[in-house]
Design a protein around this motif. Structure first.
Motif, PDB file in Angstrom:
ATOM      1  N   THR A   1       0.854  -1.187   0.000  1.00 30.00           N
ATOM      2  CA  THR A   1       0.000   0.000   0.000  1.00 30.00           C
ATOM      3  C   THR A   1       0.882   1.225   0.000  1.00 30.00           C
ATOM      4  N   SER A   2       0.444   2.224  -0.691  1.00 31.63           N
ATOM      5  CA  SER A   2       1.180   3.480  -0.719  1.00 31.63           C
ATOM      6  C   SER A   2       0.800   4.286   0.520  1.00 31.63           C
ATOM      7  N   PRO A   3       1.608   5.262   0.926  1.00 35.45           N
ATOM      8  CA  PRO A   3       1.290   6.037   2.121  1.00 35.45           C
ATOM      9  C   PRO A   3       0.014   6.853   1.977  1.00 35.45           C
ATOM     10  N   THR A   4      -0.413   7.120   0.759  1.00 37.05           N
ATOM     11  CA  THR A   4      -1.638   7.897   0.567  1.00 37.05           C
ATOM     12  C   THR A   4      -2.853   6.999   0.379  1.00 37.05           C
ATOM     13  N   ALA A   5      -2.662   5.687   0.478  1.00 35.98           N
ATOM     14  CA  ALA A   5      -3.788   4.777   0.280  1.00 35.98           C
ATOM     15  C   ALA A   5      -4.770   4.923   1.430  1.00 35.98           C
ATOM     16  N   ARG A   6      -6.020   4.794   1.127  1.00 34.18           N
ATOM     17  CA  ARG A   6      -7.063   4.932   2.118  1.00 34.18           C
ATOM     18  C   ARG A   6      -7.179   3.644   2.917  1.00 34.18           C
ATOM     19  N   THR A   7      -7.174   3.764   4.214  1.00 36.71           N
ATOM     20  CA  THR A   7      -7.267   2.593   5.069  1.00 36.71           C
ATOM     21  C   THR A   7      -8.680   2.463   5.612  1.00 36.71           C
ATOM     22  N   ALA A   8      -8.938   1.313   6.217  1.00 36.08           N
ATOM     23  CA  ALA A   8     -10.263   1.086   6.782  1.00 36.08           C
ATOM     24  C   ALA A   8     -10.488   2.040   7.949  1.00 36.08           C
ATOM     25  N   ARG A   9     -11.699   2.448   8.131  1.00 37.93           N
ATOM     26  CA  ARG A   9     -12.036   3.399   9.174  1.00 37.93           C
ATOM     27  C   ARG A   9     -12.032   2.703  10.524  1.00 37.93           C
ATOM     28  N   LYS A  10     -11.370   3.304  11.504  1.00 40.56           N
ATOM     29  CA  LYS A  10     -11.305   2.737  12.848  1.00 40.56           C
ATOM     30  C   LYS A  10     -12.110   3.626  13.773  1.00 40.56           C
ATOM     31  N   ILE A  11     -12.874   2.995  14.621  1.00 38.64           N
ATOM     32  CA  ILE A  11     -13.673   3.736  15.588  1.00 38.64           C
ATOM     33  C   ILE A  11     -12.953   3.661  16.930  1.00 38.64           C
ATOM     34  N   TYR A  12     -12.637   4.810  17.484  1.00 37.00           N
ATOM     35  CA  TYR A  12     -11.902   4.896  18.733  1.00 37.00           C
ATOM     36  C   TYR A  12     -12.858   5.125  19.893  1.00 37.00           C
ATOM     37  N   SER A  13     -12.531   4.545  21.051  1.00 37.29           N
ATOM     38  CA  SER A  13     -13.327   4.777  22.254  1.00 37.29           C
ATOM     39  C   SER A  13     -12.981   6.160  22.809  1.00 37.29           C
ATOM     40  N   GLU A  14     -13.742   6.586  23.795  1.00 30.33           N
ATOM     41  CA  GLU A  14     -13.492   7.901  24.395  1.00 30.33           C
ATOM     42  C   GLU A  14     -12.112   7.947  25.051  1.00 30.33           C
ATOM     43  N   LYS A  15     -11.697   6.843  25.689  1.00 31.58           N
ATOM     44  CA  LYS A  15     -10.373   6.808  26.328  1.00 31.58           C
ATOM     45  C   LYS A  15      -9.273   6.924  25.290  1.00 31.58           C
ATOM     46  N   GLU A  16      -9.414   6.189  24.189  1.00 34.46           N
ATOM     47  CA  GLU A  16      -8.410   6.248  23.119  1.00 34.46           C
ATOM     48  C   GLU A  16      -8.327   7.651  22.524  1.00 34.46           C
ATOM     49  N   ARG A  17      -9.478   8.262  22.340  1.00 30.95           N
ATOM     50  CA  ARG A  17      -9.495   9.629  21.812  1.00 30.95           C
ATOM     51  C   ARG A  17      -8.775  10.581  22.758  1.00 30.95           C
ATOM     52  N   ALA A  18      -9.072  10.446  24.050  1.00 31.08           N
ATOM     53  CA  ALA A  18      -8.432  11.321  25.042  1.00 31.08           C
ATOM     54  C   ALA A  18      -6.923  11.098  25.070  1.00 31.08           C
ATOM     55  N   GLN A  19      -6.499   9.830  24.960  1.00 25.88           N
ATOM     56  CA  GLN A  19      -5.067   9.526  24.947  1.00 25.88           C
ATOM     57  C   GLN A  19      -4.389  10.149  23.729  1.00 25.88           C
ATOM     58  N   LYS A  20      -5.003   9.975  22.563  1.00 24.76           N
ATOM     59  CA  LYS A  20      -4.416  10.526  21.330  1.00 24.76           C
ATOM     60  C   LYS A  20      -4.371  12.050  21.394  1.00 24.76           C
ATOM     61  N   LEU A  21      -5.441  12.665  21.893  1.00 25.61           N
ATOM     62  CA  LEU A  21      -5.458  14.122  22.019  1.00 25.61           C
ATOM     63  C   LEU A  21      -4.360  14.578  22.987  1.00 25.61           C
ATOM     64  N   GLY A  22      -4.176  13.824  24.082  1.00 24.86           N
ATOM     65  CA  GLY A  22      -3.122  14.158  25.039  1.00 24.86           C
ATOM     66  C   GLY A  22      -1.739  14.053  24.422  1.00 24.86           C
ATOM     67  N   GLU A  23      -1.509  12.983  23.653  1.00 23.81           N
ATOM     68  CA  GLU A  23      -0.222  12.802  22.979  1.00 23.81           C
ATOM     69  C   GLU A  23       0.049  13.954  22.011  1.00 23.81           C
ATOM     70  N   ILE A  24      -0.977  14.308  21.248  1.00 25.84           N
ATOM     71  CA  ILE A  24      -0.834  15.381  20.268  1.00 25.84           C
ATOM     72  C   ILE A  24      -0.530  16.704  20.979  1.00 25.84           C
ATOM     73  N   GLU A  25      -1.238  16.974  22.085  1.00 21.05           N
ATOM     74  CA  GLU A  25      -1.009  18.216  22.822  1.00 21.05           C
ATOM     75  C   GLU A  25       0.407  18.258  23.387  1.00 21.05           C
ATOM     76  N   LYS A  26       0.919  17.115  23.865  1.00 14.82           N
ATOM     77  CA  LYS A  26       2.298  17.072  24.374  1.00 14.82           C
ATOM     78  C   LYS A  26       3.292  17.383  23.262  1.00 14.82           C
ATOM     79  N   GLN A  27       3.073  16.779  22.093  1.00 13.10           N
ATOM     80  CA  GLN A  27       3.981  17.004  20.974  1.00 13.10           C
ATOM     81  C   GLN A  27       3.929  18.452  20.504  1.00 13.10           C
ATOM     82  N   ILE A  28       2.738  19.028  20.500  1.00 14.47           N
ATOM     83  CA  ILE A  28       2.598  20.437  20.115  1.00 14.47           C
ATOM     84  C   ILE A  28       3.303  21.316  21.144  1.00 14.47           C
ATOM     85  N   GLY A  29       3.206  20.938  22.420  1.00  9.40           N
ATOM     86  CA  GLY A  29       3.878  21.683  23.483  1.00  9.40           C
ATOM     87  C   GLY A  29       5.388  21.653  23.346  1.00  9.40           C
TER      88      GLY A  29
END
Length: 158
Positions: A60-88
């Motif tokens: 698969t190429s890096p621009t290939a569309r992947t299957a949609r994943k549904i994240y739980s609220e905890k996973e979303r919060a974790q990813k948002l936290g990781e992103i905020e740390k990296q932005i910081g």
């Protein structure tokens, strides 16, 4: 009259080549389709053919569309936290979101939804704090009344 005869022959050949220039359209019979399980679509010009289904791993190429994943609220919060740390740390939003494995649109939607829940959670917390504050005020008032009554008895004022 010789001039008239010369004009007529030049006009006649001019009409004849015009008829000869129109190509004759030959109708072709449609090609029969293969009766296999897979129908192939014609490729776009310049497009490469996809790997065969029989291969063990699909590339698969890096621009290939992947299957949609549904994240739980905890996973979303974790990813948002990781992103905020990296932005910081000074990383760009685009790079941080790519490392997290989600799109920028998804990040902003999650952030917006998280902001709305924190506001409503904040409101709930405020209401709880006000209720607890009222309960503690009543408790303190009762204790002070009892203490005041005891002091009056000891002093003989009551």
């Amino acid at each position: 009259m010789a001039d008239l005869k010369e004009i007529d022959p030049t006009q006649a050949p001019a009409e004849t080549p015009a008829k000869e220039q129109t190509p004759e359209v030959k109708e072709k019979a449609p090609k029969p389709r293969k009766k296999t399980g897979q129908q192939r679509r014609p490729l776009r010009p310049g497009a490469k053919s996809a790997p065969q289904a029989s291969s063990s791993k699909a590339v698969t190429s890096p621009t290939a569309r992947t299957a949609r994943k549904i994240y739980s609220e905890k996973e979303r919060a974790q990813k948002l936290g990781e992103i905020e740390k990296q932005i910081g740390r000074g990383e760009s939003i685009k790079a941080a979101v790519q490392k997290a494995g989600i799109s920028e649109q998804t990040y902003y939607q999650w952030k917006k939804a998280a902001g709305q829940t924190t506001q409503s959670d904040g409101l709930k917390d405020l209401v709880k704090l006000e209720e607890e504050n009222a309960r503690l005020k009543k408790l303190l008032a009762d204790r002070l009344r009892n203490e005041n009554a005891e002091l009056r008895k000891k002093l003989g004022l009551a």
